[in-house]
Design a protein around this motif. Structure first.
Motif, PDB file in Angstrom:
ATOM      1  N   GLY A   1      53.073  40.694  43.409  1.00 40.37           N
ATOM      2  CA  GLY A   1      52.866  42.133  43.431  1.00 40.37           C
ATOM      3  C   GLY A   1      53.780  42.820  44.430  1.00 40.37           C
TER       4      GLY A   1
ATOM      5  N   ARG B   1      43.270  44.085  35.409  1.00 38.26           N
ATOM      6  CA  ARG B   1      43.677  44.982  36.484  1.00 38.26           C
ATOM      7  C   ARG B   1      42.557  45.976  36.766  1.00 38.26           C
ATOM      8  NH1 ARG B   1      48.492  48.484  33.512  1.00 38.26           N
ATOM      9  NH2 ARG B   1      47.150  49.692  32.087  1.00 38.26           N
TER      10      ARG B   1
ATOM     11  N   THR C   1      49.622  51.222  38.231  1.00 40.09           N
ATOM     12  CA  THR C   1      49.209  50.911  39.602  1.00 40.09           C
ATOM     13  C   THR C   1      47.770  50.410  39.626  1.00 40.09           C
ATOM     14  OG1 THR C   1      50.720  52.523  40.581  1.00 40.09           O
ATOM     15  CG2 THR C   1      48.796  51.901  41.887  1.00 40.09           C
TER      16      THR C   1
ATOM     17  N   VAL D   1      45.197  46.711  41.265  1.00 44.61           N
ATOM     18  CA  VAL D   1      45.139  45.320  41.706  1.00 44.61           C
ATOM     19  C   VAL D   1      45.048  44.466  40.442  1.00 44.61           C
ATOM     20  CG1 VAL D   1      43.900  43.585  43.029  1.00 44.61           C
ATOM     21  CG2 VAL D   1      44.022  45.945  43.859  1.00 44.61           C
TER      22      VAL D   1
ATOM     23  N   THR E   1      46.404  40.728  43.329  1.00 41.80           N
ATOM     24  CA  THR E   1      47.666  41.127  43.945  1.00 41.80           C
ATOM     25  C   THR E   1      47.927  42.595  43.602  1.00 41.80           C
ATOM     26  OG1 THR E   1      50.009  40.544  44.229  1.00 41.80           O
ATOM     27  CG2 THR E   1      49.108  40.308  42.008  1.00 41.80           C
ATOM     28  N   GLN E   2      48.323  43.367  44.600  1.00 42.61           N
ATOM     29  CA  GLN E   2      48.482  44.812  44.417  1.00 42.61           C
ATOM     30  C   GLN E   2      49.825  45.117  43.778  1.00 42.61           C
ATOM     31  OE1 GLN E   2      46.361  47.550  45.322  1.00 42.61           O
ATOM     32  NE2 GLN E   2      47.886  48.696  44.129  1.00 42.61           N
TER      33      GLN E   2
ATOM     34  N   THR F   1      51.987  48.565  42.878  1.00 42.54           N
ATOM     35  CA  THR F   1      52.081  50.003  43.051  1.00 42.54           C
ATOM     36  C   THR F   1      53.371  50.500  42.435  1.00 42.54           C
ATOM     37  OG1 THR F   1      50.828  49.884  45.132  1.00 42.54           O
ATOM     38  CG2 THR F   1      52.088  51.896  44.716  1.00 42.54           C
TER      39      THR F   1
END
Length: 116
Positions: free
Chosen positions: A9, A38, A91, A93, A110-111, A113
């Motif tokens: 990520g 997500r 966007t 997680v 895992t983020q 963005t």
């Protein structure tokens, strides 16, 4: 101990790409159907993509079809999510999720963005 650990990520600009990985340990990886979910802030967790254990056939949410690709390398105990043409609404997680019969495991997330 069975574990599924995500990585890959980060921050990316709209239109960019990322590849997420989820590595399994402590289990026979090729027996699990693998999913990517997500969860965006304030929203429910949603299923993004699935790949089966045997035939490796894939399915996708309409929102990512044509942009995301799920794949697996059983020799490396790893499932991937290639994400192209990313949008701000991607966007969230991202979590890998393993299912076999009535058993399931979640990764820690895992983020991702997407922002300019």
């Amino acid at each position: 101990q069975v574990q599924f650990v995500e990585s890959g990520g980060g921050l990316v600009q709209p239109g960019g790409s990322l590849r997420l990985s989820c590595v399994a340990s402590g289990t026979t990886f090729n027996s699990w159907t693998m999913n990517w979910y997500r969860q965006a802030p304030g929203k429910e967790r949603e299923l993004v993509a699935t790949i089966t254990s045997a035939a490796g056939s894939a399915n996708y949410a309409d929102s990512v079809k044509g942009r995301f690709t799920i794949s697996r390398d059983n020799a490396k105990n790893t499932v991937y999510l290639q994400m192209n043409s990313l949008k701000p609404e991607d966007t969230a997680v991202y979590y890998c999720h393993a299912v076999r019969w009535s058993f399931y495991y979640w990764g820690q997330g895992t983020q991702v963005t997407v922002s300019s």
